[in-house]
Design a protein around this motif. Structure first.
Motif, short mmCIF file in Angstrom:
data_model
loop_
_atom_site.label_atom_id
_atom_site.label_comp_id
_atom_site.label_asym_id
_atom_site.label_seq_id
_atom_site.Cartn_x
_atom_site.Cartn_y
_atom_site.Cartn_z
N TYR A 75 0.80 -1.22 0.00
CA TYR A 75 0.00 0.00 0.00
C TYR A 75 0.84 1.28 0.00
CZ TYR A 75 0.93 0.96 4.95
OH TYR A 75 1.54 1.27 6.13
N LEU A 76 2.06 1.23 0.55
CA LEU A 76 2.89 2.42 0.57
C LEU A 76 3.42 2.73 -0.84
CD1 LEU A 76 5.03 1.82 3.78
CD2 LEU A 76 3.20 3.51 3.50
N ARG A 123 5.50 8.98 1.95
CA ARG A 123 5.57 8.73 3.39
C ARG A 123 4.51 7.72 3.83
NH1 ARG A 123 9.73 9.71 6.48
NH2 ARG A 123 8.55 10.59 8.22
N TYR A 124 3.60 8.15 4.71
CA TYR A 124 2.64 7.21 5.30
C TYR A 124 1.24 7.32 4.68
CZ TYR A 124 6.39 7.27 8.74
OH TYR A 124 7.61 7.21 9.35
N ALA A 125 1.12 7.95 3.54
CA ALA A 125 -0.18 8.13 2.90
C ALA A 125 -0.83 6.78 2.63
CB ALA A 125 -0.03 8.90 1.60
N GLN A 126 -2.09 6.64 3.00
CA GLN A 126 -2.81 5.38 2.82
C GLN A 126 -3.70 5.37 1.59
OE1 GLN A 126 -3.05 4.53 7.67
NE2 GLN A 126 -4.92 4.57 6.47
N VAL A 127 -3.96 6.54 1.02
CA VAL A 127 -4.77 6.61 -0.20
C VAL A 127 -3.84 6.53 -1.41
CG1 VAL A 127 -6.40 8.00 -1.53
CG2 VAL A 127 -6.48 8.03 0.98
N ALA A 152 -12.84 0.59 -1.50
CA ALA A 152 -12.00 -0.17 -0.56
C ALA A 152 -11.31 0.68 0.50
CB ALA A 152 -10.95 -0.97 -1.33
N GLN A 153 -11.32 2.01 0.40
CA GLN A 153 -10.52 2.82 1.32
C GLN A 153 -10.92 2.63 2.79
OE1 GLN A 153 -7.78 4.54 0.14
NE2 GLN A 153 -7.28 4.50 2.31
N PRO A 154 -12.19 2.59 3.14
CA PRO A 154 -12.52 2.36 4.56
C PRO A 154 -12.00 1.03 5.09
CG PRO A 154 -14.42 3.24 3.39
CD PRO A 154 -13.41 2.91 2.35
N GLN A 155 -12.09 -0.02 4.28
CA GLN A 155 -11.57 -1.32 4.71
C GLN A 155 -10.05 -1.30 4.84
OE1 GLN A 155 -13.82 -0.93 2.30
NE2 GLN A 155 -15.62 -2.13 2.91
N LEU A 156 -9.37 -0.59 3.92
CA LEU A 156 -7.92 -0.47 4.00
C LEU A 156 -7.51 0.31 5.24
CD1 LEU A 156 -5.11 -0.88 2.77
CD2 LEU A 156 -5.49 1.18 1.41
N LEU A 183 -5.24 -1.18 8.36
CA LEU A 183 -3.97 -0.59 8.76
C LEU A 183 -4.00 -0.15 10.22
CD1 LEU A 183 -3.14 1.40 5.50
CD2 LEU A 183 -2.05 -0.69 6.35
N ASP A 184 -5.15 0.26 10.74
CA ASP A 184 -5.26 0.53 12.17
C ASP A 184 -5.10 -0.77 12.97
OD1 ASP A 184 -5.52 3.26 12.07
OD2 ASP A 184 -7.71 3.25 12.13
N PHE A 185 -5.68 -1.84 12.46
CA PHE A 185 -5.51 -3.16 13.07
C PHE A 185 -4.03 -3.53 13.11
CE2 PHE A 185 -5.23 -7.79 12.65
CZ PHE A 185 -6.13 -8.24 13.59
#
Length: 371
Positions: A124-125, A130-134, A222-226, A230-232
């Protein structure tokens, strides 16, 4: 909140620790890291036999329906032993498949993850983000009945040993997830090793042809599931760091009891006692925050509550990891930096723990944005 383990969690923790003590000692770990593959197939299959790869999978998919709280003692044991096998990354990828995939996709991918025969990894990175998840630079466009994927992902843990990669990409309407064979035409892996011994790879995708069945779930949704996955992962990364910090504290305490200056153990020096107590207090505070994060990941009333708990925990764990790792090395003196001492490797583990899934600055900013 009850911080005690249940009987089942305690039994699992003891089984994992017993295996690691007998089969994954410090010298054995060094041999694993030095091997061409960089991980142990025997250890991976042992983890699968203990059910570790299946804990977080739904019972309908052959798992045990567990959550972050159930995995906490496992990750603490992994952090203490400095395990380099990509269990967490496989679990997170499997969680995404279980939550977004069709029945056919789950049946094709999850049994292999559960029994250890076909690992998964999440990509995903992206380079320079950096740490962007989108996802932004990795994109997929429809082509006939399938898809064409272009872009790149960075620092994909376990990419070389994974049977399939779960890749986030920008599509019309938003973020989508795709199942990709890392050996498919157009996929290039550039492997490397992190400072703490894990094998990772930067992955490039150039006009990768994908079938319609490569898409997980509905396009662009898929963004909410991703974000949740990642919080998990971040909550469990905190648990891994707790295990490493506990070892660093205990090893340092033992060393100060045996190292002598002026004919007396340095543990008798009041200034060092104060530093050891500060390490212990910091560890216990960090552990409390890690437990809260795991509990919120499993049962938050909304996404903001989950994000707030995870970010607060990561800020505390990153700060605690820095203090405890640095103190452990300093109190060991010059030998604390040597390859021969496990404390130096624990220092590296805690250094990377502060960066994975977002550093303290990233999570402090996210926490502030939720108020």
């Amino acid at each position: 909140m009850n911080f005690e383990l249940s009987d089942e969690q305690q039994q699992l923790s003891e089984s994992v620790r017993k295996y690691l003590a007998s089969h994954y000692g410090f010298e054995q770990r060094k041999a694993v890291i030095a091997s061409p593959q960089g991980q142990s197939d025997a250890a991976w299959h042992a983890f699968a036999e203990m059910g570790l790869t299946a804990i977080a999978l739904p019972e309908a998919d052959g798992g045990f329906g567990g959550g972050a709280v159930d995995l906490m003692p496992v990750m603490e044991a992994f952090g203490e032993a400095l395990v380099v096998e990509p269990l967490l990354d496989g679990i997170v990828a499997g969680r995404l498949v279980a939550r977004t995939g069709s029945a056919a996709q789950r049946a094709a991918l999850l049994p292999g993850l559960a029994d250890g025969s076909a690992a998964l990894s999440l990509a995903y990175l992206e380079p320079g983000r950096r740490y962007a998840q989108v996802p932004a630079t990795t994109a997929a466009r429809s082509s006939g009945a399938g898809w064409v994927l272009d872009g790149a992902k960075s620092v994909v843990v376990g990419a070389a040993s994974a049977a399939r990669l779960i890749v986030s990409a920008r599509t019309q309407g938003g973020t989508s997830l795709f199942v990709i064979d890392p050996r498919a035409a157009g996929v290039t892996l550039n492997p490397s090793r992190t400072v703490d011994g894990r094998r990772v790879a930067d992955v490039a995708f150039r006009s990768v042809q994908l079938g319609a069945d490569a898409l997980l779930g509905a396009q662009g949704t898929a963004q909410p599931q991703l974000d949740e996955a990642l919080d998990f992962a971040c909550a469990l990364q905190c648990a891994d760091a707790i295990g490493a910090m506990r070892y660093a504290h205990e090893a340092t305490l033992e060393y100060t009891k045996t190292r002598k200056q002026f004919g007396t153990p340095i543990a008798s020096f009041q200034v060092l006692q104060h530093r050891m107590v500060e390490m212990l207090i910091t560890l216990e505070q960090a552990r409390s925050m890690a437990i809260l994060a795991a509990a919120r990941v499993d049962g938050a009333v909304d996404a903001d509550q989950r994000r707030r708990a995870v970010s607060a925990a990561k800020v505390k764990i990153a700060d605690a990891a820095r203090l405890i790792s640095q103190e452990s090395v300093q109190l060991h003196g010059g030998m604390g930096m040597t390859e021969e001492l496990k404390v130096s490797h624990t220092f590296r583990r805690l250094t990377t723990a502060g960066q994975r899934f977002g550093d303290a600055d990233h999570h402090l900013e996210r926490f502030a944005s939720l108020d």
